[in-house]
Enzyme design. Structure first.
Site, PDB file in Angstrom:
ATOM      1  N   CYS A   1       0.831  -1.192   0.000  1.00 61.15           N
ATOM      2  CA  CYS A   1       0.000   0.000   0.000  1.00 61.15           C
ATOM      3  C   CYS A   1       0.867   1.244   0.000  1.00 61.15           C
ATOM      4  O   CYS A   1       2.084   1.180   0.002  1.00 61.15           O
ATOM      5  CB  CYS A   1      -0.866   0.061   1.252  1.00 61.15           C
ATOM      6  SG  CYS A   1      -1.827  -1.409   1.515  1.00 61.15           S
TER       7      CYS A   1
ATOM      8  N   ASP B   1      -2.972  -9.261   7.788  1.00 57.93           N
ATOM      9  CA  ASP B   1      -1.752  -9.106   8.594  1.00 57.93           C
ATOM     10  C   ASP B   1      -1.743  -7.754   9.310  1.00 57.93           C
ATOM     11  O   ASP B   1      -1.141  -7.610  10.373  1.00 57.93           O
ATOM     12  CB  ASP B   1      -0.485  -9.296   7.737  1.00 57.93           C
ATOM     13  CG  ASP B   1      -0.457  -8.469   6.475  1.00 57.93           C
ATOM     14  OD1 ASP B   1      -1.478  -7.829   6.142  1.00 57.93           O
ATOM     15  OD2 ASP B   1       0.600  -8.453   5.796  1.00 57.93           O
TER      16      ASP B   1
ATOM     17  N   ASN C   1       1.905  -0.195   5.212  1.00 54.01           N
ATOM     18  CA  ASN C   1       2.383  -0.504   3.863  1.00 54.01           C
ATOM     19  C   ASN C   1       3.329  -1.684   3.955  1.00 54.01           C
ATOM     20  O   ASN C   1       4.347  -1.592   4.629  1.00 54.01           O
ATOM     21  CB  ASN C   1       3.116   0.712   3.282  1.00 54.01           C
ATOM     22  CG  ASN C   1       3.939   0.385   2.047  1.00 54.01           C
ATOM     23  OD1 ASN C   1       4.955   0.988   1.789  1.00 54.01           O
ATOM     24  ND2 ASN C   1       3.505  -0.575   1.264  1.00 54.01           N
ATOM     25  N   GLY C   2       2.985  -2.790   3.308  1.00 46.63           N
ATOM     26  CA  GLY C   2       3.932  -3.896   3.283  1.00 46.63           C
ATOM     27  C   GLY C   2       3.284  -5.237   3.553  1.00 46.63           C
ATOM     28  O   GLY C   2       2.083  -5.413   3.355  1.00 46.63           O
ATOM     29  N   GLU C   3       4.126  -6.157   3.985  1.00 42.13           N
ATOM     30  CA  GLU C   3       3.667  -7.509   4.289  1.00 42.13           C
ATOM     31  C   GLU C   3       4.337  -7.998   5.563  1.00 42.13           C
ATOM     32  O   GLU C   3       5.537  -7.767   5.763  1.00 42.13           O
ATOM     33  CB  GLU C   3       4.064  -8.490   3.155  1.00 42.13           C
ATOM     34  CG  GLU C   3       3.543  -8.138   1.785  1.00 42.13           C
ATOM     35  CD  GLU C   3       2.035  -8.202   1.641  1.00 42.13           C
ATOM     36  OE1 GLU C   3       1.386  -8.847   2.499  1.00 42.13           O
ATOM     37  OE2 GLU C   3       1.504  -7.602   0.699  1.00 42.13           O
TER      38      GLU C   3
ATOM     39  N   ARG D   1      -4.653   1.075  -0.947  1.00 44.52           N
ATOM     40  CA  ARG D   1      -4.319  -0.341  -0.745  1.00 44.52           C
ATOM     41  C   ARG D   1      -4.227  -1.122  -2.047  1.00 44.52           C
ATOM     42  O   ARG D   1      -5.082  -1.009  -2.918  1.00 44.52           O
ATOM     43  CB  ARG D   1      -5.391  -0.973   0.161  1.00 44.52           C
ATOM     44  CG  ARG D   1      -5.123  -2.425   0.473  1.00 44.52           C
ATOM     45  CD  ARG D   1      -6.130  -2.946   1.503  1.00 44.52           C
ATOM     46  NE  ARG D   1      -5.861  -4.349   1.779  1.00 44.52           N
ATOM     47  CZ  ARG D   1      -6.771  -5.314   1.697  1.00 44.52           C
ATOM     48  NH1 ARG D   1      -8.017  -5.026   1.380  1.00 44.52           N
ATOM     49  NH2 ARG D   1      -6.458  -6.570   1.956  1.00 44.52           N
ATOM     50  N   LEU D   2      -3.144  -1.910  -2.120  1.00 44.53           N
ATOM     51  CA  LEU D   2      -3.017  -2.926  -3.164  1.00 44.53           C
ATOM     52  C   LEU D   2      -3.358  -4.242  -2.466  1.00 44.53           C
ATOM     53  O   LEU D   2      -2.593  -4.726  -1.636  1.00 44.53           O
ATOM     54  CB  LEU D   2      -1.581  -2.953  -3.699  1.00 44.53           C
ATOM     55  CG  LEU D   2      -1.245  -3.945  -4.803  1.00 44.53           C
ATOM     56  CD1 LEU D   2      -1.980  -3.604  -6.095  1.00 44.53           C
ATOM     57  CD2 LEU D   2       0.260  -3.958  -5.066  1.00 44.53           C
TER      58      LEU D   2
END
Lengths: 94, 581
Positions: B2, B100, B75-77, B50-51
Site C-alpha cells: 500500500c 496481517d 504498507n507492506g507484508e 491499498r493494493l
C-alpha cells in the site's frame, strides 16, 4: 532525446535552476554527442545532471499538473473519531 | 502492499483535513489502486491506498484493535502473520479480519514497540495510540518499504513518498546542496536526509514516536557485525545445511498471498536460485518475467532463455531500447524522488509494468544475494588491492584487476601502467574503514565539479567521504575487509539506492510488490555469521551458493562470469540513431 529532456539540459534551464555550471554541462553534452565512447564518470555525470534538473522541475517548480477534483481517490471508508463518538462512512467521499 | 500518508497536530476543520488527506493519497495511488480509506481525529489523520494481496475481502484500512484505542495504516507484508495471530489468539486477542495489518495492531497492544522484533516482513507502519495520544511510526529492518516525514509549521506529516507532501498546504520543498553532494559521491545520502531540505526518511530498523512533548527515534535492529574467529559457520557442510533450511522457509513465507505470486528470472545466479527454491515448493504454473536490451552489451536474453527452458516456467520477456529509457526517464525521476547516476531503474519500471499488464501483483526476486554473498566486483577489487598493496611495485598483481570489468574496455584492455594509475588511488591506505570504496567514491565525487558557483560555495567545507570515514572508524575496528565492504554496500547502496530507486519505487509505480527472500532478516544474520571464505573463495564469488546449487542449476548459469545489471546511458540520451540493431 525527447524534447522535455532536451529542454532540461538546455543552457536556459541550467542557468534558471542554478544548480549546475551551464558551460561545463554544455561541454559534457558536446562530448556525449561527438564521442563514440565516453567514460563511466561522464555517463554518470550526465545522468546526475539530467535527473537533478528533472527533480527540480517536478518538485520545486511543481511543473506537474495540479490534481483535479475528479482525480481524487474515492474513499472506501472514512472514520471520523470525535469526542462524541466514532462516525464511519463506507463508500463515501467526504 | 500500500501507500500510507498522514499528519499530526494539523489544526483545520475535519472536512479540510479529510480533503488534504485525500489529495496526499491521490499522489501515491499507484501504490494502492484497489481501495482507500482515512481515519481522522482531533489530533491525527491517517490514510491508506491499498493494493489488496492478503485478505482481499476484509483487509480495508484503517483498522483498529478491539476497543478502537489503536488505529493503524500499513504498507507492506508481515510474512509470519499466521504464526503471530496464533500467538495472539492464545493470549485471548480477538480479530475482525484475516489481514496481517490487524495482527500488527494487536501485537502493538500486547508488546508495545518490542513487537517489531517478532516481525518477519517488509513494512512501513503508522499507529495512532488514542490513550497515549501518540503517533508511532516504524520501518522494516533493511528499508524495503519507504517512510518519509517532515514538519510544516506545527504540523508533523508523513507518507510513503515525498510527492504526497506536495499536496500539504504551505509545504515548500528546497533542494539540499549537501544532499546532492552526497548523492554525487555515494549514489545516495549518508544519513536520513532526502534530496530535499528538512525532509527525512525514517532509518531502516527503527521506530519513531511523536506526541505533544517529544519526537523520538529508536533503533530496534542493526546489521550484525561479526569479528574474525567469531564466525558461526566455518565449514561448507554446516553452512549449506543451515542455509538450505533457512532459505526454503524464507521463500515459503514469501509465497503467502491471496493472489498469484510470480518471479523475476534475469538469467543470473540469484534469480535462478530463488526460482529453483520456489519450484521446489510450488512445482507448477510459475509465472516468470525478464527484460532484455536491444544493445547486446547489456543484454542477458540468452541466459534468461536457458533458465526459462530449464525451469519450464510460464515465461514472459520484454526488450528495452535506448529510446524506451529516454522516453520513460521523466517518470522514473518522478517516482524515484532522487537524483540518479544510472538509467538502470528505467528498465526495471518497464519490467514491472509488463508484470502488472499480465495481472500479477507480486514478484519474488533475488535482491540481496550480491551484497550478502560477496557477489559484487568491489569485493574482489578490494581483495586484489590488499594483495597488491603488500607489493606496490609488482608488475603482475594489478593485472588481476583487468578480469573484473570485461564490460569496461578502458579497464579490460588497459596495460599495467594504466591499471596502476586508475586503481592505485590511496592503495596503501589499507587501514581506512572505507578502503573498499575509496576509489569508487573519489571517482564518483568528480560529478561535484559540475555544480554552479553558488552550490560549490554551499558545500565548500563539506567532504562527505571524510565524514563517513570518521563515523565508521570505531565501528569497523578489527573487522575483516569483506565484512566492512559488505556493511557499506548493505547500508548505503542497497538500502538507500537499490531497494528504493531501483526497487520499491519502480515496482510500486506500476502497482507491483517485490519480495526478497535473501533479505529475510534470518538469512541476513546467517550471512553475517558466515566465514568470508564461504562467500568469496579466492576470487570465486558466492562460493557457498554455487556449491549448494551445483546439481540444481544449468552449468552455464552456475559458472557464468558475473555481469553487473546495467542499462544504456549515452545511446539513450545522445545517440539514438547510432544504436546497433
Amino acid at each position: 532525446m525527447p524534447p522535455y529532456l532536451n529542454t532540461m539540459l538546455s543552457e536556459e534551464k541550467i542557468t534558471e535552476f542554478g544548480i549546475f555550471n551551464a558551460a561545463y554541462v554544455s561541454q559534457l553534452k558536446k562530448k556525449m554527442t561527438l564521442n563514440k565512447h565516453v567514460s563511466e564518470i561522464d555517463n554518470m555525470a550526465i545522468t546526475a545532471v539530467l535527473s537533478t534538473q528533472i527533480l527540480y522541475d517536478l518538485y520545486i517548480n511543481k511543473s506537474i499538473p495540479a490534481l483535479q477534483e475528479n482525480e481524487l481517490v474515492v474513499l472506501n471508508i472514512t472514520i471520523i473519531d470525535e469526542s462524541s463518538g466514532k462516525r464511519i462512512n463506507h463508500e463515501h467521499n467526504t | 502492499m500500500c501507500g500510507i500518508a498522514g499528519f499530526y497536530n494539523f489544526n483545520l476543520s475535519t472536512e479540510d483535513k479529510a480533503y488534504t488527506l485525500r489529495q496526499m493519497l491521490t499522489r501515491i495511488k499507484h501504490r494502492g489502486p484497489d481501495e482507500s480509506g482515512i481515519y481522522l481525529s482531533k489530533a491525527v489523520g491517517l490514510g491508506s491506498v491499498r493494493l489488496s494481496i492478503v485478505d482481499l475481502a476484509t483487509g480495508t484500512m484503517p483498522l483498529s484493535n478491539s476497543n478502537d484505542s489503536l488505529w493503524i495504516v500499513f504498507n507492506g507484508e508481515i510474512f509470519n502473520h499466521i504464526e503471530l495471530r496464533e500467538e495472539l489468539l492464545a493470549k485471548n486477542h480477538t480479530f475482525k479480519t484475516h489481514s496481517d495489518t490487524e495482527v500488527i495492531v494487536h501485537l502493538y497492544e500486547e508488546y508495545g514497540p518490542e513487537f517489531l522484533n517478532k516481525l518477519n516482513g517488509q513494512f512501513a507502519i503508522a499507529i495512532w495510540d488514542k490513550n497515549k495520544q501518540e503517533l508511532f511510526l516504524a520501518r522494516d529492518r533493511v528499508g524495503i518499504r519507504p517512510l518519509f516525514y517532515t514538519t510544516v509549521g506545527d504540523a508533523f506529516i508523513f507518507a510513503s513518498e515525498i510527492k504526497s507532501f506536495l499536496e500539504f498546504p504551505e509545504f515548500r520543498p528546497k533542494i539540499s546542496a549537501k544532499a546532492l553532494s552526497e548523492y554525487f559521491t555515494f549514489w545516495t545520502t549518508l544519513s536520513s536526509n532526502s534530496a530535499f531540505e528538512d525532509v527525512f526518511e525514517l532509518p531502516p530498523g527503527s521506530y519513531m514516536t511523536i506526541n505533544a512533548n517529544s519526537k523520538t527515534i529508536k533503533t530496534y535492529w542493526e546489521l550484525p557485525i561479526t569479528k574474525p574467529n567469531d564466525y558461526k559457520y566455518n565449514t561448507l557442510e554446516e553452512a549449506s545445511e543451515a542455509f538450505e533450511s533457512l532459505f526454503t522457509d524464507a521463500v515459503k513465507l514469501r509465497l503467502r498471498a491471496d493472489v498469484q505470486v510470480g518471479a523475476y528470472l534475469s538469467g543470473g545466479l540469484d534469480s535462478s536460485i530463488t526460482t529453483s527454491f520456489i519450484k521446489k515448493i510450488l512445482p507448477d504454473n510459475l509465472r516468470t518475467f525478464s527484460i532484455g536490451f536491444t544493445e547486446k552489451d547489456f543484454d542477458e536474453s540468452s541466459f534468461q532463455n536457458i533458465a526459462r527452458d530449464y525451469f519450464k516456467t510460464q515465461h514472459s520477456s520484454i526488450t528495452c531500447s535506448p529510446k524506451d529509457i529516454s522516453e520513460n526517464f521523466k517518470d522514473v525521476v518522478w517516482h524515484s524522488e532522487a537524483p540518479l547516476l544510472r538509467t538502470a531503474p528505467a528498465p526495471m519500471s518497464l519490467l514491472a509494468k509488463s508484470v502488472r499488464d499480465q495481472n500479477i501483483k507480486v514478484v519474488i526476486t533475488g535482491e540481496g544475494a550480491d551484497e550478502l554473498f560477496g557477489g559484487y566486483n568491489i569485493f574482489k577489487e578490494t581483495k586484489i588491492k590488499l594483495f597488491w598493496a603488500k607489493d606496490p611495485q609488482s608488475k603482475y598483481r594489478p593485472l588481476l584487476l583487468k578480469k573484473l570489468y570485461p564490460y569496461i574496455p578502458q579497464i579490460s584492455k588497459a596495460n599495467n601502467t594504466i591499471l596502476k594509475l586508475f586503481f592505485g588511488y590511496k592503495l596503501n591506505e589499507t587501514t581506512s574503514p572505507i578502503y573498499s570504496h575509496l576509489l569508487r567514491w573519489h571517482n564518483t565525487s568528480r560529478i561535484n565539479n559540475y555544480f554552479s558557483k553558488d552550490y560549490k560555495e554551499a558545500i565548500q567545507n563539506y567532504n562527505p567521504i571524510l565524514e563517513i570515514e570518521k563515523q565508521l572508524e570505531t565501528k569497523f575496528k578489527d573487522l575483516d575487509y569483506l565484512t566492512k565492504a559488505q556493511w557499506i554496500e548493505l547500508n548505503f547502496f542497497m538500502s538507500k539506492y537499490l531497494l528504493s530507486s531501483q526497487g520499491d519505487r519502480m515496482a510500486m509505480a506500476n502497482s507491483v510488490e517485490g519480495r526478497y527472500p535473501f533479505l529475510d532478516h534470518r538469512v541476513i544474520e546467517f550471512c553475517m555469521n558466515l566465514n568470508p571464505d564461504l562467500k568469496l573463495n579466492g576470487l570465486n564469488e558466492k562460493y557457498l551458493l554455487k556449491k549448494l546449487m551445483k546439481d540444481r542449476l544449468p552449468e552455464s548459469i552456475l559458472n557464468r562470469p558475473k555481469q553487473a545489471y546495467r542499462a544504456p546511458i549515452q545511446s539513450a540520451f545522445f545517440q539514438e540513431t547510432c544504436r546497433p540493431i
